[in-house]
Design a protein around this motif. Structure first.
Motif, mmCIF file in Angstrom:
data_model
loop_
_atom_site.group_PDB
_atom_site.id
_atom_site.type_symbol
_atom_site.label_atom_id
_atom_site.label_comp_id
_atom_site.label_asym_id
_atom_site.label_seq_id
_atom_site.Cartn_x
_atom_site.Cartn_y
_atom_site.Cartn_z
ATOM 1 N N MET A 116 0.825 -1.205 0.000
ATOM 2 C CA MET A 116 0.000 0.000 0.000
ATOM 3 C C MET A 116 0.862 1.260 0.000
ATOM 4 S SD MET A 116 -3.005 0.885 2.685
ATOM 5 C CE MET A 116 -2.005 1.677 3.915
ATOM 6 N N HIS A 117 1.914 1.206 0.774
ATOM 7 C CA HIS A 117 2.811 2.333 0.879
ATOM 8 C C HIS A 117 3.443 2.649 -0.477
ATOM 9 C CE1 HIS A 117 4.561 5.067 3.644
ATOM 10 N NE2 HIS A 117 5.801 4.750 3.342
ATOM 11 N N ASN A 161 0.799 4.146 -2.693
ATOM 12 C CA ASN A 161 0.349 5.493 -2.330
ATOM 13 C C ASN A 161 1.400 6.563 -2.590
ATOM 14 O OD1 ASN A 161 -2.120 4.600 -1.496
ATOM 15 N ND2 ASN A 161 -1.668 4.650 0.695
ATOM 16 N N ARG A 200 -5.177 8.089 -2.205
ATOM 17 C CA ARG A 200 -4.485 7.064 -1.422
ATOM 18 C C ARG A 200 -5.458 6.055 -0.818
ATOM 19 N NH1 ARG A 200 -0.600 11.348 1.739
ATOM 20 N NH2 ARG A 200 0.340 12.173 -0.166
ATOM 21 N N VAL A 256 -6.300 3.348 2.388
ATOM 22 C CA VAL A 256 -5.987 3.123 3.797
ATOM 23 C C VAL A 256 -6.075 1.617 4.048
ATOM 24 C CG1 VAL A 256 -6.809 5.371 4.582
ATOM 25 C CG2 VAL A 256 -8.393 3.448 4.528
ATOM 26 N N ALA A 273 -7.753 -0.068 6.037
ATOM 27 C CA ALA A 273 -9.121 -0.571 6.175
ATOM 28 C C ALA A 273 -9.679 -1.068 4.842
ATOM 29 C CB ALA A 273 -10.019 0.519 6.750
ATOM 30 N N MET A 300 -12.241 1.648 -1.858
ATOM 31 C CA MET A 300 -11.847 2.799 -1.045
ATOM 32 C C MET A 300 -12.799 3.971 -1.286
ATOM 33 S SD MET A 300 -9.480 4.004 1.043
ATOM 34 C CE MET A 300 -9.314 5.653 1.692
ATOM 35 N N LEU A 306 -16.145 3.231 0.219
ATOM 36 C CA LEU A 306 -16.059 3.292 1.676
ATOM 37 C C LEU A 306 -16.093 4.738 2.164
ATOM 38 C CD1 LEU A 306 -15.498 1.669 4.326
ATOM 39 C CD2 LEU A 306 -13.072 2.049 3.900
ATOM 40 N N LYS A 307 -15.273 5.571 1.557
ATOM 41 C CA LYS A 307 -15.225 6.984 1.937
ATOM 42 C C LYS A 307 -16.600 7.625 1.824
ATOM 43 C CE LYS A 307 -10.792 8.765 0.275
ATOM 44 N NZ LYS A 307 -10.263 9.606 -0.769
ATOM 45 N N VAL A 331 -19.148 6.215 4.429
ATOM 46 C CA VAL A 331 -18.878 6.657 5.791
ATOM 47 C C VAL A 331 -19.269 8.125 5.951
ATOM 48 C CG1 VAL A 331 -17.049 7.156 7.454
ATOM 49 C CG2 VAL A 331 -17.078 4.962 6.273
ATOM 50 N N GLU A 376 -10.119 0.878 14.723
ATOM 51 C CA GLU A 376 -9.949 2.311 14.511
ATOM 52 C C GLU A 376 -10.074 3.064 15.833
ATOM 53 O OE1 GLU A 376 -9.120 3.708 11.796
ATOM 54 O OE2 GLU A 376 -9.822 2.579 10.069
ATOM 55 N N ARG A 409 -5.373 12.281 17.429
ATOM 56 C CA ARG A 409 -6.192 11.270 16.738
ATOM 57 C C ARG A 409 -6.963 10.433 17.735
ATOM 58 N NH1 ARG A 409 -3.700 7.659 11.927
ATOM 59 N NH2 ARG A 409 -5.693 6.629 12.202
ATOM 60 N N LEU A 450 -10.310 10.234 15.640
ATOM 61 C CA LEU A 450 -10.251 10.255 14.169
ATOM 62 C C LEU A 450 -9.921 8.844 13.681
ATOM 63 C CD1 LEU A 450 -9.792 13.387 14.709
ATOM 64 C CD2 LEU A 450 -8.372 13.333 12.655
ATOM 65 N N ASP A 451 -10.739 8.299 12.815
ATOM 66 C CA ASP A 451 -10.378 7.003 12.245
ATOM 67 C C ASP A 451 -9.477 7.234 11.035
ATOM 68 O OD1 ASP A 451 -11.983 7.616 10.062
ATOM 69 O OD2 ASP A 451 -13.689 6.470 10.794
ATOM 70 N N SER A 452 -9.088 6.159 10.361
ATOM 71 C CA SER A 452 -8.086 6.323 9.302
ATOM 72 C C SER A 452 -8.614 7.141 8.123
ATOM 73 C CB SER A 452 -7.586 4.953 8.835
ATOM 74 O OG SER A 452 -8.648 4.165 8.363
ATOM 75 N N LEU A 453 -9.927 7.044 7.884
ATOM 76 C CA LEU A 453 -10.490 7.858 6.798
ATOM 77 C C LEU A 453 -10.496 9.334 7.190
ATOM 78 C CD1 LEU A 453 -13.534 5.706 5.627
ATOM 79 C CD2 LEU A 453 -11.323 5.945 4.521
ATOM 80 N N LEU A 482 -7.044 10.639 6.803
ATOM 81 C CA LEU A 482 -6.710 10.887 5.399
ATOM 82 C C LEU A 482 -7.334 12.207 4.922
ATOM 83 C CD1 LEU A 482 -5.231 9.629 2.984
ATOM 84 C CD2 LEU A 482 -7.374 8.536 2.341
ATOM 85 N N GLU A 534 2.900 9.947 2.826
ATOM 86 C CA GLU A 534 2.633 8.969 3.892
ATOM 87 C C GLU A 534 3.774 8.921 4.897
ATOM 88 O OE1 GLU A 534 -0.423 5.448 2.897
ATOM 89 O OE2 GLU A 534 1.627 5.120 2.224
ATOM 90 N N TYR A 579 3.294 11.088 7.855
ATOM 91 C CA TYR A 579 2.185 10.868 8.787
ATOM 92 C C TYR A 579 2.616 10.843 10.252
ATOM 93 C CZ TYR A 579 -1.006 9.647 4.895
ATOM 94 O OH TYR A 579 -1.781 9.658 3.759
#
Lengths: 536, 94
Positions: A344-345, A348, A356, A358, A360, A422, A425-426, A429, A454, B39, B44-47, B50, B66, B69
């Motif tokens: 992922m890194h 991204n 990017r 995450v 999740a 992703m 999901l964004k 949410v 989380e 956080r 704050l969750d990961s979304l 971001l 990243e 971060y």
């Protein structure tokens, strides 16, 4: 002719309040268009139509609580003419508040209700009579939508309908383009944003104009007004109309501070600066979706306490039922996330934050693919037997600020690329927290995933959402000593858990599932849809 | 206003707070001390995080990778990071 009924938006819903209509009689709707906002114990949900056609009568007034299955409106599926002889002024259709005061039996809602009690033929006749002219129902300045492939062809069983009157010439649109198919919600959005739909390029299937297109068009359109991107986002979130905001930035550009000041001013003087809009919405008036979103946010604060209680009750009932009926078994395994995070890194790197991924999203992807491999955990327990799901539809538990949770559904999650997953999901949410989800986005889950990690805990042993037969939990990603090939190192790890319904499966099946999740996360680049991305 | 000019500490703190508020509208900063992990405190969750990175980057006019971060863990770290990064960026553009 079809009835649009109060949908069931989850196993815990028996009734709902019709909060607002997003369409008016005479509006053409397509399958999947949002037509109304329904308030359940948990949230305000945009509910969609499952047929294409023309909206006939609205049978239920906004603010009415009705049981699931109650007809809310009639949808004429026989024809979707662009225009029909007017019998009923559109103004009336667009002002439901006025409708309540009208006496019944004068050709309006009363007649439609009576019509419903009559024979199907009678219903059709009544219905045909009250269809409002499409062109008139469109907000001023917008071209009349043309009939398109979106309008359903008449089903063979449909009652004969009068031949559609010839469509009047469309008002010329700015671009002179023929209008593409436009859903009612999109139309309202355009209305609210002051976007001329005729000039919007549709990027959807068949040139269909999507909400994104409208939003896009709204951005450069008022070019005279300079607004920073952040201020624009803030305005959207706070429900501030940018037109009324005084800009103090360079060349009069609207800055975030200006938006916030406007929001504060609006709050300080609700009567003066918020003319009628919230009131109209509460009374069931017709407001554009964008405004309505702000309004429902306002309302949520007003009766936040009540909403919270109702949500606790709803969650309590469903979870009690689950624990009463489902013999849960629990499994847990710790998964090394180093390969997934490295992948992922790499992916991204060099991308803007908006593009990017995450962790999740990768966990969800693995959970979905594993469900395809172990289908015994993906589906519903119904009438004493397991029914496998058609497709992997992942419910994703989203905790709401201020308490409670919602579980929007990512449909066919196993087929989505990590990027699409992703993005979905964004979006889900964000809208779950703003209270603007659609009905289809809250129903049909075949397996639920909760990522309580989380919130910092290492493991979560969840309660299965009936009628599903399993629930997957992911804890926090933490760094731990980890041995690989006899060497000890520090790796990011996650605890994955599975709650299984012992009526449907035994622990061995559950174990197979968690093993699959582990394997998939070790080869993130091999997950379908991921490889293409890596090539660039 | 997303500028490429360097920010001083006070400006950077304002940007950080405003950006967090954009993500968590009811963020209560009286609960966050400079060296707290915001956080965790503000949940704050990961979304959310971001989104915060996206807004911070936009507001300060500098890229945030990243790899950066970990420097956005506390308010104090974040301020220090933004001051440093905006300064670097301004110099590199001259």
């Amino acid at each position: 002719m079809a009835e649009f009924t109060m949908p069931s938006l989850g196993a815990d819903m028996d009734e709902g309040v019709l909060q607002e209509w997003l369409v008016a009689p005479g509006d053409r709707v397509g399958k999947g268009d949002a037509v109304a906002v329904v308030e359940t114990d948990k949230a305000a949900i945009e509910v969609e139509c499952f047929t294409s056609g023309t909206v006939g009568r609205l049978l239920v007034e906004p603010g009415t609580r009705v049981p699931v299955g109650t007809p809310l409106a009639l949808i004429d599926t026989a024809q979707a003419p662009a225009a029909q002889a007017a019998e009923k002024p559109t103004a009336e259709a667009r002002a439901p508040g006025a409708r309540t005061t009208r006496t019944r039996g004068t050709g309006g809602a009363g007649a439609a209700r009576k019509g419903r009690a009559e024979t199907p033929a009678g219903r059709a006749a009544v219905h045909a009579r009250v269809r409002a002219p499409k062109a008139a129902a469109v907000p001023e300045g917008l071209p009349a939508p043309e009939p398109t492939e979106k309008a359903a062809p008449p089903p063979p069983s449909a009652p004969p309908s009068p031949p559609p009157a010839p469509a009047p010439p469309s008002p010329p649109s700015a671009a002179g383009e023929p209008a593409a198919a436009v859903g009612p919600l999109v139309r309202h959005l355009a209305d609210g944003l002051g976007v001329d739909l005729g000039s919007v390029h549709g990027s959807g299937p068949g040139g269909r104009v999507t909400r994104a297109d409208v939003a896009q068009a709204a951005r450069p359109a008022p070019a005279r007004r300079r607004v920073t991107p952040y201020a624009r986002r803030l305005a959207r979130d706070l429900g501030v109309d940018l037109e009324g905001v005084h800009g103090t930035g360079d060349g009069g550009a609207v800055r975030a501070a200006d938006v916030r000041a406007a929001a504060r001013a609006a709050q300080a003087a609700p009567e003066r600066s918020r003319p009628a809009v919230p009131v109209r919405a509460r009374d069931g008036g017709h407001v554009p979706a964008a405004e309505a979103a702000a309004v429902s946010g306002e309302g949520a604060r007003d009766d936040g306490r009540q909403r919270e209680d109702a949500m606790r009750r709803a969650i309590g009932e469903l979870m009690s039922r689950s624990k009463r009926e489902i013999p849960h078994y629990y499994l847990s395994t710790v998964i090394d996330l180093a390969p997934a995070q490295e992948w992922m890194h790499r992916r991204n790197r060099g991308r803007p934050p908006s593009a990017r991924l995450v962790t999740a999203a990768l966990l969800l992807k693995a959970a979905a693919l594993a469900a395809r491999e172990v289908p015994q955990l993906n589906g519903h327990w119904q009438d004493g037997a397991f029914t496998p799901g058609t497709g992997v539809h992942l419910g994703v538990a989203v905790s709401l600020r201020g308490g409670g949770l919602l579980t929007p559904v990512i449909h066919d999650a196993d087929t989505l690329t990590p990027e699409d997953l992703m993005a979905t999901l964004k979006d889900l949410v964000r809208r779950a927290r703003q209270g603007r989800l659609r009905g289809s986005e809250l129903s049909g889950a075949t397996l639920t995933v909760t990522s309580l990690g989380e919130q910092g805990v290492e493991a979560v042993f969840g309660v299965i959402h009936p009628p599903q037969v399993a629930l997957v939990g992911f804890g926090a990603v933490v760094e731990r000593p980890w041995a690989v090939g006899g060497l000890l190192g520090v790796h990011p790890v996650v605890t994955a858990t599975l709650s299984g319904d012992h009526r449907a499966t035994d622990g061995a099946i559950g174990a197979r599932y968690l093993t699959a999740v582990d394997r998939l996360l070790h080869e993130p680049g091999d997950m379908p849809g991921s490889t293409i991305e890596e090539r660039e | 206003m997303s500028g490429t000019r360097s920010l001083d500490s006070a400006e950077a703190l304002t940007v950080v707070r405003e950006s967090i508020t954009a993500v968590v509208p009811d963020a209560d900063f009286t609960r966050v001390r400079p060296h707290d992990r915001f956080r965790d405190v503000l949940e704050l969750d990961s979304l959310d995080f971001l989104s915060l990175v996206e807004i911070l980057s936009e507001q300060a006019g500098v890229p945030i990778d990243e790899d950066d971060y970990p420097r956005l863990t506390t308010l104090a770290d974040s301020v220090e990071f933004l001051v440093e990064r905006t300064k670097q960026y301004e110099q590199s553009r001259r």
